[in-house]
Design an enzyme around this catalytic site. Structure first.
Site, PDB file in Angstrom:
ATOM      1  N   CYS A 126      -0.003   3.920   2.609  1.00 35.58           N
ATOM      2  CA  CYS A 126       0.418   3.478   3.944  1.00 35.58           C
ATOM      3  C   CYS A 126       1.860   3.905   4.209  1.00 35.58           C
ATOM      4  O   CYS A 126       2.196   4.345   5.314  1.00 35.58           O
ATOM      5  CB  CYS A 126       0.305   1.960   4.070  1.00 35.58           C
ATOM      6  SG  CYS A 126      -1.372   1.302   3.897  1.00 35.58           S
ATOM      7  N   CYS A 165       0.836  -1.209   0.000  1.00 34.76           N
ATOM      8  CA  CYS A 165       0.000   0.000   0.000  1.00 34.76           C
ATOM      9  C   CYS A 165       0.871   1.260   0.000  1.00 34.76           C
ATOM     10  O   CYS A 165       1.546   1.565   0.996  1.00 34.76           O
ATOM     11  CB  CYS A 165      -0.922  -0.027   1.228  1.00 34.76           C
ATOM     12  SG  CYS A 165      -1.767   1.525   1.557  1.00 34.76           S
TER      13      CYS A 165
END
Length: 337
Positions: free
Chosen positions: A82, A79
């Site tokens: 993230c 991600c």
């Protein structure tokens, strides 16, 4: 409302609370219970951040959040956002010096918790306090917004009175859940004296008035609130409850409605009316039963109106109410069977 002219708080600011004096003194620490001395050695950087697993979630998050707020960062190695969020949120959490903890959970390795919480995109940060989720955000938000989020969850530094008020509100909520309406009203009234525009206290006081059968006074209090305060979700839930009570008064005799259903179990209009009456009478499980019965029989009735009505009940009952928890579980079994 004002602190000196509050018709709903004055008579409840002090009194008997569990057999003891319920007068609340905000902003002071009792001499008999001094705060522990602060450590002279600052915590090492990163000591407020840890990883957790599905097995460790109960201890690392649920139990830990009973003593301080815990932020859970749901992330995955693939991600991109993230990776943007991680250094920023870790920096802000470490600078908060223990006001919150950050617990990270890799959803690739541990997907079940995120699934149970309904998380559908990451990064997602959920704040837990007192063993339950209380707030959250999704996406790689800027540092300034992360700071605002932590201020909201943990409270501004040095706000002892705010922390005490929150503790009293928690006690009042507990008493209300135990049907100690007078005890809860005393504590809500004490908070309103200290903080006249506290929406949780105002909502709690109106709940107490409703519980005492004084719906007219609750309505008067609602009408007197400032517009911004009245928009608070807690106040809005009480407003919907008052609307439901008023609507139920116009729906007729519940015994007659039960007779109609005995003669024609598919009279869904009568069943919805009966559910609404049972709801305001406090028969929440029975009210949910009738709406779930309609859903099992005919989801097209009133454009899935039974489900929409049940969701309105959940909103007023609150997420922790046993009837909400049970109703959501049974609703899911119908929707996803």
């Amino acid at each position: 409302m004002s602190g000196t002219n509050n018709p709903y708080g004055g008579s409840y600011g002090a009194g008997n609370y569990g057999g003891q004096n319920a007068t609340v003194n905000f902003g002071s620490t009792p001499a008999a219970a001094p705060a522990p001395a602060a450590s002279s050695v600052p915590a090492a950087a990163g000591s407020y951040i840890s990883d957790t697993t599905t097995a460790g979630f109960g201890k690392d998050v649920i139990e830990a959040s009973r003593s301080q707020p815990v932020l859970v960062d749901f992330w995955a190695p693939w991600c991109g956002p993230c990776k943007q969020l991680t250094p920023v949120i870790e920096k802000v959490v470490n600078e908060a010096q223990g006001r919150v903890r950050l617990v990270k959970m890799n959803i690739d390795d541990h997907p079940s918790i995120a699934g149970q919480l309904g998380i559908q995109s990451i990064p997602a940060v959920i704040a837990f306090a007192d063993g339950r989720p209380v707030d959250g955000f999704m996406g790689a938000i800027p540092e300034s917004q992360i700071r605002e989020f932590i201020e909201k969850v943990a409270g501004p530094e040095g706000m002892d009175q705010a922390a005490e008020i929150e503790a009293v509100l928690g006690d009042a909520e507990t008493l209300l859940g135990q049907d100690d309406i007078q005890g809860a009203a005393q504590l809500y009234g004490a908070v309103l004296q200290a903080d006249p525009e506290n929406p949780k206290a105002a909502a709690g006081m109106m709940q107490c008035l409703i519980g005492m059968g004084e719906t007219a006074r609750a309505g008067e209090m609602l009408a007197s609130l400032p517009e911004e305060m009245a928009a608070d979700p807690a106040i809005q839930a009480v407003a919907k409850k008052l609307e439901q009570i008023e609507e139920a008064r116009k729906l007729g005799d519940p015994i007659a409605l039960e007779q109609q259903l005995a003669a024609n179990p598919d009279d869904h209009e009568a069943r919805v009316s009966l559910a609404k009456i049972l709801n305001v009478q406090g028969e929440r499980e029975k009210a949910a039963d009738h709406l779930l019965t309609i859903m099992r029989k005919d989801r097209t009735f009133d454009d899935d109106g039974a489900r929409r009505q049940l969701l309105q009940f959940f909103e007023v009952w609150g997420p922790k109410d046993p009837a909400t928890i049970s109703g959501r579980r049974r609703l899911s079994s119908i929707l996803f069977s």
